[in-house]
Enzyme design. Structure first.
Site: not given
Ligand SMILES: O=C(O)CCc1cccc(O)c1O
Ligand SMILES: [Fe+2]
Length: 312
Positions: A115, A179
């Site tokens: 993602h 974050h």
């Molecule tokens: O599944 C993961 O390892 C992390 C997922 C994920 C959650 C919030 C903000 C992000 O940028 C992100 O990548």
């Molecule tokens: Fe991320």
């Protein structure tokens, strides 16, 4: 060559753990505007700087930087699986150019991306394969990291390559801002987690679902006293955006990795993709940038920002 840039946060919790309808509508509007601008620009090439979150890259061999000549989306969270439209020969040429510029970079002829790369492609172009793309992965999640000054050097080398192309090029950076989702650390990890971080490629559907459920659960309490994760830091985010908008890229060379982790969370280092993107644009000439959107969104575990820039 004509170049435009967009840098934006990604969050796989969009659609899975949403904030109130007003905030969702605001972000939808910001993304719709960004997508319309991309559509109007009609890029002939997208160069995307993206992180990976232990989906394509693991500690069996963790490169600081990678260029992919072919890439498949793992389809994590709500993202589309399948191949990206990577411009294979141009990606190879870019790799040679970056190496010739004294920046060491790894090469993958078959990279899995997550993602961190695909969400932004989908949001800005409607799919993962709409335009020819060169994915450049910058390690932003699996310490130790190369210093920020090296990320800037990488971006500059890529920018000098872009400047020589007779194409409309869209440069993307994706991730951040402040974050800290619950991504495990290898240091002191229990055996099973260490095994995943070293050799966890192609997890079972059950393992992937469990991981995603953990992220959603973390989003439900993020920013409250119940959460153990470093909270969002809007001041840090806005100062970082200002630095980019004002073109003060030289200050990035002094960024301290540990201080950023403490102030803005361990995953704030995804802004490395923004650093590379802006350094690339700056290497093609003077630019004008603007902040399109910013909000600290706990439900999404994201200091959520959208920034655009183009050559003067
Ligand atoms: O599944 C993961 O390892 C992390 C997922 C994920 C959650 C919030 C903000 C992000 O940028 C992100 O990548
Ligand atoms: Fe991320």
């Amino acid at each position: 060559m004509t170049v435009k840039l967009k840098c934006l946060s990604h969050t796989p919790l969009r659609g899975l753990n949403d904030p109130g309808a007003a905030v969702v509508a605001e972000v939808d509007a910001a993304l719709a505007k960004a997508r319309a601008e991309v559509e109007a620009f009609d890029p002939e090439l997208i160069v995307i700087f993206a992180p990976d979150h232990y989906n394509g890259l693991f500690y069996d061999l963790m490169p600081p930087f990678v260029i992919a000549t072919a890439a498949d989306s793992v389809g994590d969270y709500l993202t589309q699986p399948g191949p990206l439209s990577v411009d294979r020969s141009l990606a190879l040429e870019l790799t040679r150019h970056v190496l010739d510029s004294d920046v060491d970079i790894a090469l993958s002829h078959r990279l899995q991306v997550d993602h961190g790369c695909t969400q932004t492609l989908e949001e800005l172009t409607g799919s993962i394969d709409r335009y020819p793309v060169i994915p450049i992965i910058i390690n932003s999640v699996a310490p130790p990291f190369a210093p920020y000054r090296r990320v800037r050097k990488l971006g500059e080398a890529v920018g000098r390559f872009i400047a020589k192309l007779d194409k409309r090029v869209l440069i993307l950076g994706t991730g951040g801002l402040s974050h800290e989702p619950p991504v495990p650390l290898l240091a002191d990890a229990p055996e099973a987690i260490a095994e995943f971080l070293i050799a966890g490629r192609n997890p079972t559907p059950e393992a992937r679902a469990a991981r995603q459920a953990r992220t959603i659960a973390a989003g439900k309490i993020y920013g409250t006293s119940e959460s153990l994760q470093t909270p969002l830091n809007a001041d840090w985010d806005l100062a970082f955006i200002d630095l980019l908008v004002q073109g003060r890229l030289d200050e990035i060379d002094e960024f301290k990795i540990d201080e950023i982790s403490k102030a803005a969370g361990r995953s704030a280092h995804e802004v490395r993709t923004w650093v590379a993107a802006f350094a690339a644009l700056a290497a093609t000439g003077a630019y004008t940038a603007r902040q399109d959107y910013y909000r600290a969104i706990n439900e999404w575990i994201a200091g959520y920002g959208v920034v655009s820039a183009e050559q003067n």
